[in-house]
Scaffold this motif. Structure first.
Motif, PDB file in Angstrom:
ATOM      1  N   THR A   9      37.367  14.086  38.949  1.00 36.50           N
ATOM      2  CA  THR A   9      38.533  14.668  39.603  1.00 36.50           C
ATOM      3  C   THR A   9      38.641  14.074  40.998  1.00 36.50           C
ATOM      4  OG1 THR A   9      38.173  16.705  38.380  1.00 36.50           O
ATOM      5  CG2 THR A   9      39.601  16.825  40.315  1.00 36.50           C
ATOM      6  N   PRO A  10      39.826  13.553  41.334  1.00 37.01           N
ATOM      7  CA  PRO A  10      39.958  12.970  42.676  1.00 37.01           C
ATOM      8  C   PRO A  10      39.859  14.058  43.736  1.00 37.01           C
ATOM      9  CG  PRO A  10      42.084  13.026  41.578  1.00 37.01           C
ATOM     10  CD  PRO A  10      41.061  13.468  40.574  1.00 37.01           C
ATOM     11  N   PRO A  11      39.429  13.686  44.925  1.00 34.22           N
ATOM     12  CA  PRO A  11      39.336  14.692  45.990  1.00 34.22           C
ATOM     13  C   PRO A  11      40.732  15.176  46.364  1.00 34.22           C
ATOM     14  CG  PRO A  11      38.953  12.500  46.852  1.00 34.22           C
ATOM     15  CD  PRO A  11      39.034  12.363  45.368  1.00 34.22           C
ATOM     16  N   PRO A  12      40.836  16.400  46.836  1.00 33.57           N
ATOM     17  CA  PRO A  12      42.157  16.914  47.222  1.00 33.57           C
ATOM     18  C   PRO A  12      42.699  16.166  48.427  1.00 33.57           C
ATOM     19  CG  PRO A  12      40.442  18.443  47.875  1.00 33.57           C
ATOM     20  CD  PRO A  12      39.774  17.369  47.065  1.00 33.57           C
ATOM     21  N   LEU A  13      44.022  16.111  48.493  1.00 32.11           N
ATOM     22  CA  LEU A  13      44.654  15.477  49.650  1.00 32.11           C
ATOM     23  C   LEU A  13      44.414  16.298  50.903  1.00 32.11           C
ATOM     24  CD1 LEU A  13      48.128  14.483  48.181  1.00 32.11           C
ATOM     25  CD2 LEU A  13      46.302  12.942  48.865  1.00 32.11           C
ATOM     26  N   PRO A  14      44.348  15.646  52.038  1.00 32.70           N
ATOM     27  CA  PRO A  14      44.263  16.403  53.295  1.00 32.70           C
ATOM     28  C   PRO A  14      45.541  17.228  53.473  1.00 32.70           C
ATOM     29  CG  PRO A  14      43.881  14.055  53.668  1.00 32.70           C
ATOM     30  CD  PRO A  14      44.315  14.214  52.262  1.00 32.70           C
ATOM     31  N   PRO A  15      45.507  18.249  54.277  1.00 29.41           N
ATOM     32  CA  PRO A  15      46.713  19.065  54.464  1.00 29.41           C
ATOM     33  C   PRO A  15      47.811  18.270  55.162  1.00 29.41           C
ATOM     34  CG  PRO A  15      45.009  19.705  56.012  1.00 29.41           C
ATOM     35  CD  PRO A  15      44.384  18.711  55.072  1.00 29.41           C
ATOM     36  N   LEU A  84      54.151   7.114  66.495  1.00 25.71           N
ATOM     37  CA  LEU A  84      54.378   6.703  67.878  1.00 25.71           C
ATOM     38  C   LEU A  84      54.891   7.821  68.783  1.00 25.71           C
ATOM     39  CD1 LEU A  84      56.026   3.255  67.100  1.00 25.71           C
ATOM     40  CD2 LEU A  84      53.647   3.723  67.717  1.00 25.71           C
ATOM     41  N   ILE A  85      55.680   8.739  68.235  1.00 22.54           N
ATOM     42  CA  ILE A  85      56.271   9.786  69.067  1.00 22.54           C
ATOM     43  C   ILE A  85      55.482  11.094  68.955  1.00 22.54           C
ATOM     44  CG2 ILE A  85      58.343  11.194  69.434  1.00 22.54           C
ATOM     45  CD1 ILE A  85      59.947   8.717  68.483  1.00 22.54           C
ATOM     46  N   ASN A  86      55.322  11.588  67.731  1.00 23.77           N
ATOM     47  CA  ASN A  86      54.627  12.869  67.538  1.00 23.77           C
ATOM     48  C   ASN A  86      53.111  12.745  67.697  1.00 23.77           C
ATOM     49  OD1 ASN A  86      57.225  13.481  66.780  1.00 23.77           O
ATOM     50  ND2 ASN A  86      56.655  14.514  64.909  1.00 23.77           N
ATOM     51  N   ARG A  87      52.572  11.594  67.342  1.00 21.37           N
ATOM     52  CA  ARG A  87      51.119  11.346  67.386  1.00 21.37           C
ATOM     53  C   ARG A  87      50.325  12.459  66.697  1.00 21.37           C
ATOM     54  NH1 ARG A  87      50.005   7.121  70.960  1.00 21.37           N
ATOM     55  NH2 ARG A  87      51.732   6.631  72.349  1.00 21.37           N
ATOM     56  N   ASP A  88      50.770  12.773  65.471  1.00 17.85           N
ATOM     57  CA  ASP A  88      50.141  13.891  64.755  1.00 17.85           C
ATOM     58  C   ASP A  88      49.139  13.454  63.693  1.00 17.85           C
ATOM     59  OD1 ASP A  88      51.886  12.882  62.907  1.00 17.85           O
ATOM     60  OD2 ASP A  88      53.151  14.650  62.817  1.00 17.85           O
ATOM     61  N   ARG A  89      48.739  12.213  63.730  1.00 16.92           N
ATOM     62  CA  ARG A  89      47.686  11.686  62.828  1.00 16.92           C
ATOM     63  C   ARG A  89      48.055  11.837  61.361  1.00 16.92           C
ATOM     64  NH1 ARG A  89      42.377  11.840  66.137  1.00 16.92           N
ATOM     65  NH2 ARG A  89      43.256  12.225  68.171  1.00 16.92           N
ATOM     66  N   LEU A  90      49.323  11.712  61.081  1.00 17.72           N
ATOM     67  CA  LEU A  90      49.805  11.796  59.711  1.00 17.72           C
ATOM     68  C   LEU A  90      49.279  10.629  58.875  1.00 17.72           C
ATOM     69  CD1 LEU A  90      51.715  13.306  57.766  1.00 17.72           C
ATOM     70  CD2 LEU A  90      53.533  11.809  58.547  1.00 17.72           C
ATOM     71  N   ARG A  91      49.015   9.507  59.512  1.00 21.27           N
ATOM     72  CA  ARG A  91      48.559   8.311  58.807  1.00 21.27           C
ATOM     73  C   ARG A  91      47.257   8.575  58.052  1.00 21.27           C
ATOM     74  NH1 ARG A  91      47.011   3.149  62.069  1.00 21.27           N
ATOM     75  NH2 ARG A  91      44.973   4.051  61.849  1.00 21.27           N
ATOM     76  N   GLY A  92      46.413   9.438  58.564  1.00 28.93           N
ATOM     77  CA  GLY A  92      45.161   9.762  57.891  1.00 28.93           C
ATOM     78  C   GLY A  92      45.386  10.350  56.507  1.00 28.93           C
ATOM     79  N   ARG A  93      46.468  11.067  56.322  1.00 28.16           N
ATOM     80  CA  ARG A  93      46.799  11.625  55.014  1.00 28.16           C
ATOM     81  C   ARG A  93      47.204  10.521  54.049  1.00 28.16           C
ATOM     82  NH1 ARG A  93      48.299  16.117  52.077  1.00 28.16           N
ATOM     83  NH2 ARG A  93      50.055  15.767  50.697  1.00 28.16           N
ATOM     84  N   MET A  94      47.867   9.500  54.560  1.00 24.94           N
ATOM     85  CA  MET A  94      48.346   8.423  53.697  1.00 24.94           C
ATOM     86  C   MET A  94      47.217   7.509  53.257  1.00 24.94           C
ATOM     87  SD  MET A  94      51.938   7.374  55.421  1.00 24.94           S
ATOM     88  CE  MET A  94      51.269   7.110  57.051  1.00 24.94           C
ATOM     89  N   LEU A  95      46.237   7.341  54.094  1.00 27.95           N
ATOM     90  CA  LEU A  95      45.157   6.416  53.768  1.00 27.95           C
ATOM     91  C   LEU A  95      44.043   7.159  53.094  1.00 27.95           C
ATOM     92  CD1 LEU A  95      45.094   4.403  57.078  1.00 27.95           C
ATOM     93  CD2 LEU A  95      46.214   3.793  54.947  1.00 27.95           C
TER      94      LEU A  95
END
Length: 95
Positions: A9-15, A84-95
C-alpha cells in the motif's frame, strides 16, 4: 514475507496546504486529470495519424496538444503562486 505479485500500500499523501481553498483543490485535481489524459492522447493520436497516412485525425491530435499545454499552464501558474508568493511548501506534497 509478502506474496509474489502483491503490491504494498502506498504511503498516504501529505495533507493539503492550509492556504489552499476548495476551489484550488478542485482545480489541481482537474488539471492533473487533464494532464494525464492528454499525455496519453497526444502520442496515441500522433501514432494513429502517422499510421493512417490520412489527415482526418489532425484536428484531434492538435486539440489534444492544446489541451495538454493549456492544462500545463493552468497547473503551473498556481504552483508558482504558492511557491513564490504564499511560500506554503505545497511543492513537498507534489514530490
Amino acid at each position: 514475507m509478502a506474496e509474489a505479485g502483491r503490491t504494498a500500500t502506498p504511503p498516504p499523501l501529505p495533507p493539503w496546504a492550509p492556504t489552499l481553498t476548495a476551489r484550488e483543490r478542485r482545480l489541481a485535481h482537474g488539471t492533473e486529470t487533464t494532464l494525464y489524459a492528454a499525455t496519453f492522447a497526444v502520442p496515441v493520436t500522433g501514432l494513429a495519424l502517422v499510421l493512417s497516412g490520412d489527415d482526418d485525425l489532425l484536428g484531434v491530435h492538435v486539440a489534444a496538444q492544446i489541451a495538454l499545454y493549456a492544462a500545463l499552464a493552468v497547473h503551473v501558474g498556481p504552483v508558482l503562486k504558492h511557491r513564490l508568493i504564499n511560500r506554503d511548501r505545497l511543492r513537498g506534497r507534489m514530490l
